[in-house]
Motif scaffolding. Structure first.
Motif, PDB file in Angstrom:
ATOM      1  N   UNK A   1      50.010   7.100  11.677  1.00 33.14           N
ATOM      2  CA  UNK A   1      50.209   7.647  10.339  1.00 33.14           C
ATOM      3  C   UNK A   1      49.117   8.663  10.029  1.00 33.14           C
ATOM      4  N   UNK A   2      49.465   9.860   9.517  1.00 36.79           N
ATOM      5  CA  UNK A   2      48.449  10.859   9.169  1.00 36.79           C
ATOM      6  C   UNK A   2      47.399  10.285   8.215  1.00 36.79           C
ATOM      7  N   UNK A   3      46.148  10.693   8.406  1.00 37.69           N
ATOM      8  CA  UNK A   3      45.030  10.108   7.656  1.00 37.69           C
ATOM      9  C   UNK A   3      45.189  10.324   6.160  1.00 37.69           C
ATOM     10  N   UNK A   4      45.544  11.543   5.740  1.00 39.00           N
ATOM     11  CA  UNK A   4      45.617  11.818   4.311  1.00 39.00           C
ATOM     12  C   UNK A   4      46.667  10.947   3.615  1.00 39.00           C
ATOM     13  N   UNK A   5      47.806  10.726   4.292  1.00 41.88           N
ATOM     14  CA  UNK A   5      48.848   9.877   3.713  1.00 41.88           C
ATOM     15  C   UNK A   5      48.395   8.417   3.706  1.00 41.88           C
ATOM     16  N   UNK A   6      47.724   7.997   4.792  1.00 36.67           N
ATOM     17  CA  UNK A   6      47.232   6.626   4.858  1.00 36.67           C
ATOM     18  C   UNK A   6      46.230   6.342   3.731  1.00 36.67           C
ATOM     19  N   UNK A   7      45.336   7.271   3.489  1.00 36.10           N
ATOM     20  CA  UNK A   7      44.328   7.080   2.440  1.00 36.10           C
ATOM     21  C   UNK A   7      45.013   6.996   1.069  1.00 36.10           C
ATOM     22  N   UNK A   8      45.951   7.879   0.827  1.00 37.91           N
ATOM     23  CA  UNK A   8      46.634   7.893  -0.463  1.00 37.91           C
ATOM     24  C   UNK A   8      47.437   6.613  -0.689  1.00 37.91           C
ATOM     25  N   UNK A   9      48.035   6.110   0.375  1.00 37.70           N
ATOM     26  CA  UNK A   9      48.910   4.935   0.242  1.00 37.70           C
ATOM     27  C   UNK A   9      48.121   3.626   0.180  1.00 37.70           C
ATOM     28  N   UNK A  10      47.057   3.505   0.985  1.00 35.55           N
ATOM     29  CA  UNK A  10      46.408   2.202   1.155  1.00 35.55           C
ATOM     30  C   UNK A  10      45.110   2.035   0.385  1.00 35.55           C
ATOM     31  N   UNK A  11      44.509   3.121  -0.112  1.00 35.27           N
ATOM     32  CA  UNK A  11      43.183   3.012  -0.734  1.00 35.27           C
ATOM     33  C   UNK A  11      43.180   3.692  -2.106  1.00 35.27           C
ATOM     34  N   UNK A  12      43.824   3.075  -3.081  1.00 31.79           N
ATOM     35  CA  UNK A  12      43.948   3.697  -4.405  1.00 31.79           C
ATOM     36  C   UNK A  12      42.615   3.775  -5.151  1.00 31.79           C
ATOM     37  N   UNK A  13      41.661   2.899  -4.815  1.00 30.44           N
ATOM     38  CA  UNK A  13      40.377   2.909  -5.515  1.00 30.44           C
ATOM     39  C   UNK A  13      39.355   3.784  -4.779  1.00 30.44           C
TER      40      UNK A  13
END
Length: 597
Positions: A119-131
């Motif tokens: 999974x692309x990093x930017x999408x992973x960060x947006x999806x899994x790390x909201x804080x």
């Protein structure tokens, strides 16, 4: 025997009381240099008979110490030895500057699970790390990358957010660092600064201990011994497997590195004479910016911290062969009464310089007596009379200069000015002319006004860089401002040590310079935490540097000027430079009148 001891004790008490009286009335007395380790105190108000006497001239031979009278102030031998000694600054500076790349803070995020590794990093960060990157959403194992890509805005309120325990790091600018290896992020982020605090504490301790050891056991012995230790520690740094082991190695490395710098510096200035003492001393700092450039370039090729450390440790090991070439300081040998060893070195140097060996060399050396080891004056004298003001002002000036110089040097990675390597090289290059310009300033101009100007210019450049970064947001403009600031404070770093030494009487000069180094040590310990001030305001670190730099420059104006020309005209302290044993990592030299005369 009891009467003799009592008399000696009374003489020491009378001498200290006499100095205290001198400090209370600085305008009524003069300090003249003496061949002993303490100063001769005489009244400045002379009788009419004494005033009528014509001034006595001092022959050239009397002005020249025994070492310079045999081998000259400067020649081919001194050129070779000072060049070789300057090489020792490279490995020391390497280890000081390495954390700019080996401890570089980069972007990080919680590690992707195996089923989402594509999974692309930017999408992973947006999806899994909201804080933030310190916490992650608990994602069901049946969720796939294809599902997230097709539903980028999907969130399940029932999914729990937990503390992250594994991370991935952005390695586009630097490779593996100590931060990525030991996960020094989130609640462990403070450990990165702690590692540098340990190193800088070692530097502060080494500045004092290294000088004492060098005076006791010799320049060459401590230089080569510490160089061997430095090479061993560099290898140990590659073998450490825990962060605790790493910071212990860094602590000892700081102590050893500054001891190497001290021993090499003091040896280089003790083999020259006249104005070449200042020139050789300042030239010893030229490897510093060159080392910064080398570290920046090598890190491009070897981005991983262990590979980078190994490659920059090899030159230090190669310098060990200089044991068979470098001499011991002839002035130190004479001061210790080891006349025959000094004679052999002087004869070899004179032949290399193609100078005729004096026929009465043995007589010249026998006239010289070992230095007297008098009782050191009390540190309380630094806070009595007119010296109280000088001590306090210099304490502030040294603290401000150290914060400004090392604050800019060791925090280049925090400026986020595009490419770290290019910025590092630019700021290193500008220090070369700064060092070169300090030589004519020290030889011809005064101290106070140039120091004031350079520190104020540094402060204004720091403020300008923040203003331009806020309103213009053009990287090259900010780099120009930082370049000006680095150039200015680099000049101050050369001038302030000499100015400090000249402000104290000979008898308590080492104490005075040592007190100033305490301020520098406190500043060094605080530098790793300087950029933590961004928690309060993004501009606060640079504003702090700017404010301290201006205050440090302004307080110098409260001190008297001590240009060499004025000192020689007033005949109050005909002295020559030698190295101060209490200096920090970059090394400083003081003015002393005991150079093997």
């Amino acid at each position: 025997m009891k009467d003799v001891n009592m008399k000696s004790k009374n003489n020491e008490m009378d001498q200290q009381a006499e100095l205290e009286e001198l400090l209370q009335k600085p305008n009524n007395v003069q300090l003249l240099p003496d061949r002993r380790k303490h100063a001769t105190i005489i009244p400045s108000q002379t009788s009419s008979r004494e005033k009528s006497r014509p001034p006595q001239t001092v022959s050239e031979d009397e002005q020249t110490d025994v070492v310079s009278s045999v081998i000259g102030h400067y020649g081919r031998w001194q050129l070779l030895i000072t060049f070789l000694l300057a090489l020792f600054s490279f490995p020391c500076t390497f280890h000081i500057y390495l954390p700019t790349f080996t401890a570089k803070t980069t972007q990080f995020w919680c590690r992707r699970p195996e089923n989402l590794s594509d999974l692309p990093v930017d999408i992973w960060i947006k999806y899994s790390q909201p804080k933030d990157a310190c916490s992650v959403r608990v994602i069901s194992p049946n969720i796939t990358s294809a599902y997230i890509l097709s539903n980028p805005n999907y969130t399940n309120p029932s999914e729990e957010i937990i503390k992250c325990d594994a991370w991935e790091f952005n390695r586009s600018e630097v490779g593996d660092t100590i931060i990525s290896e030991w996960n020094l992020v989130c609640d462990r982020a403070y450990l990165t600064s702690l590692a540098e605090v340990f190193f800088l504490v070692g530097v502060g301790i080494g500045g004092v201990v290294g000088g004492w050891i060098s005076d006791r056991f010799g320049r060459k012995r401590i230089l080569m011994g510490m160089a061997v230790t430095q090479s061993v520690l560099a290898i140990l740094a590659l073998l450490v497997r825990s962060f605790v082991q790493y910071i212990i190695v860094r602590l000892v490395m700081g102590l050893v590195s500054v001891s190497v710098v001290y021993a090499a510096f003091v040896l280089s200035v003790e083999i020259v004479g006249g104005k070449w003492v200042t020139i050789a001393g300042v030239c010893n700092f030229f490897p510093l910016p060159l080392a910064y450039i080398i570290v920046s370039l090598v890190s491009l090729v070897l981005p991983n911290w262990r590979d980078l450390t190994l490659s920059l440790s090899i030159p230090g090991c190669a310098l060990l062969v200089l044991w068979f070439i470098l001499p011991e300081s002839p002035r130190w040998l004479l001061s210790m009464g080891r006349t025959q060893e000094a004679k052999a070195i002087l004869i070899k140097a004179a032949k290399f310089n193609k100078l005729e060996i004096p026929a009465d060399l043995d007589k010249m050396l026998m006239v010289h007596k070992p230095e007297m080891q008098d009782q050191e004056p009390s540190v309380l004298l630094l806070f009595k009379g007119y010296l109280r003001k000088r001590t306090v002002c210099l304490f502030v000036a040294w603290f401000a200069m150290t914060i400004a110089y090392y604050g800019l040097l060791l925090n280049i990675g925090n400026f986020n000015l595009g490419n770290l390597h290019v910025t590092s090289i630019i700021l290193a290059v500008v220090e070369i002319p700064a060092i070169a310009m300090s030589i004519p300033i020290l030889l011809k101009a005064g101290r106070r006004i140039p120091i004031f100007i350079s520190m104020v210019v540094c402060g204004l450049a720091c403020v300008a860089s923040e203003l331009f970064s806020t309103f213009i947001k053009t990287e090259w403009v900010v780099i120009v401002c930082l370049t000006i600031g680095k150039f200015a404070i680099g000049s101050t770093n050369m001038m302030l040590p000499i100015f400090t030494a000249e402000l104290y009487p000979t008898m308590i000069r080492n104490l005075g310079v040592g007190a100033s180094q305490i301020a520098a040590g406190l500043a060094l310990i605080g530098i790793p935490y300087l950029w933590k001030l961004t928690v309060l305001n993004d501009h606060l670190p640079m504003v702090t540097i700017a404010a301290l730099s201006v205050v440090g420059g302004a307080i110098v104006l409260a001190l008297p000027d001590t240009s060499r020309s004025k000192v020689s005209e007033s005949h109050t302290d005909n002295v020559t430079p030698t190295f101060d044993s209490s200096s920090p990592c970059n090394g400083t030299f003081t003015i002393s009148d005991d150079r093997g005369r």
